[in-house]
Design an enzyme around this catalytic site. Structure first.
Site, PDB file in Angstrom:
ATOM      1  N   ASN A 134      36.712  52.478  46.094  1.00  0.00           N
ATOM      2  CA  ASN A 134      36.872  51.814  47.393  1.00  0.00           C
ATOM      3  C   ASN A 134      35.804  52.194  48.412  1.00  0.00           C
ATOM      4  O   ASN A 134      35.640  51.495  49.416  1.00  0.00           O
ATOM      5  CB  ASN A 134      38.259  52.116  47.959  1.00  0.00           C
ATOM      6  CG  ASN A 134      39.352  51.432  47.173  1.00  0.00           C
ATOM      7  OD1 ASN A 134      39.292  50.232  46.925  1.00  0.00           O
ATOM      8  ND2 ASN A 134      40.365  52.189  46.759  1.00  0.00           N
ATOM      9  N   ARG A 190      49.097  57.881  53.534  1.00  0.00           N
ATOM     10  CA  ARG A 190      50.303  57.572  52.773  1.00  0.00           C
ATOM     11  C   ARG A 190      50.902  58.814  52.120  1.00  0.00           C
ATOM     12  O   ARG A 190      50.206  59.794  51.840  1.00  0.00           O
ATOM     13  CB  ARG A 190      50.004  56.511  51.716  1.00  0.00           C
ATOM     14  CG  ARG A 190      48.992  56.954  50.675  1.00  0.00           C
ATOM     15  CD  ARG A 190      48.848  55.925  49.572  1.00  0.00           C
ATOM     16  NE  ARG A 190      48.158  54.724  50.026  1.00  0.00           N
ATOM     17  CZ  ARG A 190      47.853  53.716  49.203  1.00  0.00           C
ATOM     18  NH1 ARG A 190      48.198  53.775  47.927  1.00  0.00           N
ATOM     19  NH2 ARG A 190      47.210  52.663  49.655  1.00  0.00           N
ATOM     20  N   SER A 230      52.967  53.335  41.720  1.00  0.00           N
ATOM     21  CA  SER A 230      53.395  52.811  43.026  1.00  0.00           C
ATOM     22  C   SER A 230      52.870  51.393  43.218  1.00  0.00           C
ATOM     23  O   SER A 230      51.724  51.077  42.888  1.00  0.00           O
ATOM     24  CB  SER A 230      52.884  53.709  44.151  1.00  0.00           C
ATOM     25  OG  SER A 230      53.389  55.016  44.035  1.00  0.00           O
ATOM     26  N   ARG A 239      42.030  14.235  27.267  1.00  0.00           N
ATOM     27  CA  ARG A 239      41.377  15.363  27.920  1.00  0.00           C
ATOM     28  C   ARG A 239      40.574  14.873  29.128  1.00  0.00           C
ATOM     29  O   ARG A 239      39.649  14.070  28.983  1.00  0.00           O
ATOM     30  CB  ARG A 239      40.458  16.058  26.915  1.00  0.00           C
ATOM     31  CG  ARG A 239      39.862  17.368  27.390  1.00  0.00           C
ATOM     32  CD  ARG A 239      38.933  17.946  26.320  1.00  0.00           C
ATOM     33  NE  ARG A 239      38.340  19.192  26.736  1.00  0.00           N
ATOM     34  CZ  ARG A 239      38.839  20.388  26.468  1.00  0.00           C
ATOM     35  NH1 ARG A 239      39.956  20.484  25.750  1.00  0.00           N
ATOM     36  NH2 ARG A 239      38.239  21.483  26.873  1.00  0.00           N
TER      37      ARG A 239
END
Length: 431
Positions: free
Chosen positions: A48, A97, A106, A187
């Site tokens: 991140n 957190r 989680s 198709r």
């Protein structure tokens, strides 16, 4: 001559399905952006905050969220000290957190519920995924207005896919696959088929009531916001890092400043154009080295009418002795600055009747922080100290004296081309 039927495509579309509407809080609502950024990524360590096209991954969505001007607060939820530091450097508040919602098992909903309970003033929570670096403020604004102006309870991002799906068959069970979303005898051509809407994971906007009382991120009067494929980048799913960087450089959001107005670039010689080393000859002569890639990058900017001014510090005696040679080699004006370069550069910007949004700045250390923050575009080499990296809008892959100036020059020119293309599209839409 065959002609193809053209279907006009908008940058966004929305629909909704009717469900029982939950109760709402009355009056003005506090709208918060929340980026979930756990430190325990299994695929890429600290993904991140890994640099993507010169910016920490979460920096892309934080910039888009803040520049949308739609949020009363912008948050990052994390369990990691380094992610917390980066989040604060990009102007976000931090929800630290608990261990209970920081496990591999989680869910996002559990973390968002904890955030909601700890922040009772928040009425609408906009969960923005850190792994969607091509998010723009307009996407956030238009989607959130579906809640604030059109009375939706939840809105999420989708992308249109034109992919025919078939049922999976387990080996050895004797079953045959079958089509799930097409008739093979009829198709359709791509241009004759609207495709299907799939979640792209960019964001999920939800009311507090749905999250805490219903345990839902999507419910009530629920709608979707359609994003075009070029903006629907998911680092976790779609593409690897190098490909993602190229996509972001073309389609990412680089801030409010329009790069095409850059007319002037300041660049430090020592620590940017040179690698900071001093070479001594047998006769005692002092020398520095300059990479031909960097001087070529300067020439590229000059050909596009961007003036480049090189900076040297009054304490740098070696560079001072080479000023004439450097000026001739680079065709640049070279000026001497003090410990606070801004004091010396501000009069130059004013004299040229420019604003700092028209200026690009490349520095490499603490003394450059004010200029890095102020300039419309700013960069540091990849080996710059953290204090300079945090202030810069772009961090080069290349290190000082090894192509960093060329890389920043290409970045500036790419943004100019991108801005020209956007201007052309805007004009076409007006016509």
């Amino acid at each position: 001559k065959k002609t193809r039927k053209k279907r006009r495509r908008s940058t966004c579309r929305w629909k909704h399905t009717a469900c029982k509407r939950p109760s709402r809080a009355g009056g003005d609502r506090h709208v918060a952006a929340l980026v979930l950024a756990r430190g325990g990524s299994k695929g890429i360590p600290l993904k991140n905050i890994k640099m993507l096209a010169g910016v920490p991954l979460i920096g892309w969505v934080l910039r888009a969220a803040k520049d949308s001007d739609m949020f009363d607060s912008v948050w990052v939820s994390t369990d990691h000290d380094e992610i917390e530091k980066v989040a604060k450097a990009w102007g976000a508040k931090v929800h630290r957190r608990s261990p209970e919602v920081s496990r591999d098992s989680s869910s996002s909903l559990e973390t968002i519920q904890e955030f909601a309970r700890l922040n009772p003033e928040v009425n609408v929570i906009c969960n923005i995924q850190a792994t969607s670096p091509c998010l723009h403020p307009k996407h956030v604004k238009e989607a959130l207005e579906m809640i604030t102006l059109q009375d939706f309870d939840s809105v999420f991002a989708v992308v249109r896919r034109h992919q025919f799906r078939w049922q999976e068959v387990k080996q050895g069970n004797g079953e045959l696959t079958k089509p799930l979303n097409l008739d093979p005898s009829n198709r359709p051509r791509r241009q004759d088929w609207d495709g299907e809407l799939c979640e792209n994971g960019s964001f999920y906007f939800t009311t507090r009531d749905l999250i805490l009382n219903k345990g839902l991120l999507q419910g009530g009067k629920v709608g979707y916001y359609e994003m075009l494929p070029e903006y629907s980048v998911d680092i976790d799913v779609d593409i690897d890092w190098p490909v993602a960087e190229q996509r972001v450089l073309r389609y990412g959001y680089f801030g409010r400043v329009t790069p095409e107005v850059v007319r002037l670039m300041f660049c430090n010689i020592s620590g940017c154009l040179t690698e900071g080393k001093i070479f001594l000859s047998a006769s005692g002569e002092q020398m520095v080295s300059i990479n031909i890639r960097d001087t070529t990058g300067i020439s590229m900017l000059q050909k596009e009418d961007v003036e480049v001014i090189l900076l040297t510090y009054n304490k740098d005696s070696v560079i001072q002795s080479l000023v004439d040679t450097l000026a001739k080699r680079t065709n640049c004006r070279i000026i001497e600055v003090g410990e606070e370069p801004l004091n010396d550069l501000r009069p130059i910007v004013e004299q040229k009747k420019l604003e700092w949004k028209d200026v690009a700045y490349m520095g490499n250390d603490k003394q450059d922080v004010n200029c890095l923050n102020l300039a419309g575009l700013s960069a540091v080499p990849g080996d710059a100290p953290v204090v300079a990296i945090n202030a810069a809008k772009y961090t080069c892959h290349q290190v000082a004296g090894m192509g960093a100036v060329r890389e920043f020059a290409e970045h500036i020119l790419l943004q100019k081309e991108k801005a020209k293309s956007q201007l052309k599209q805007d004009q076409e839409h007006k016509n």
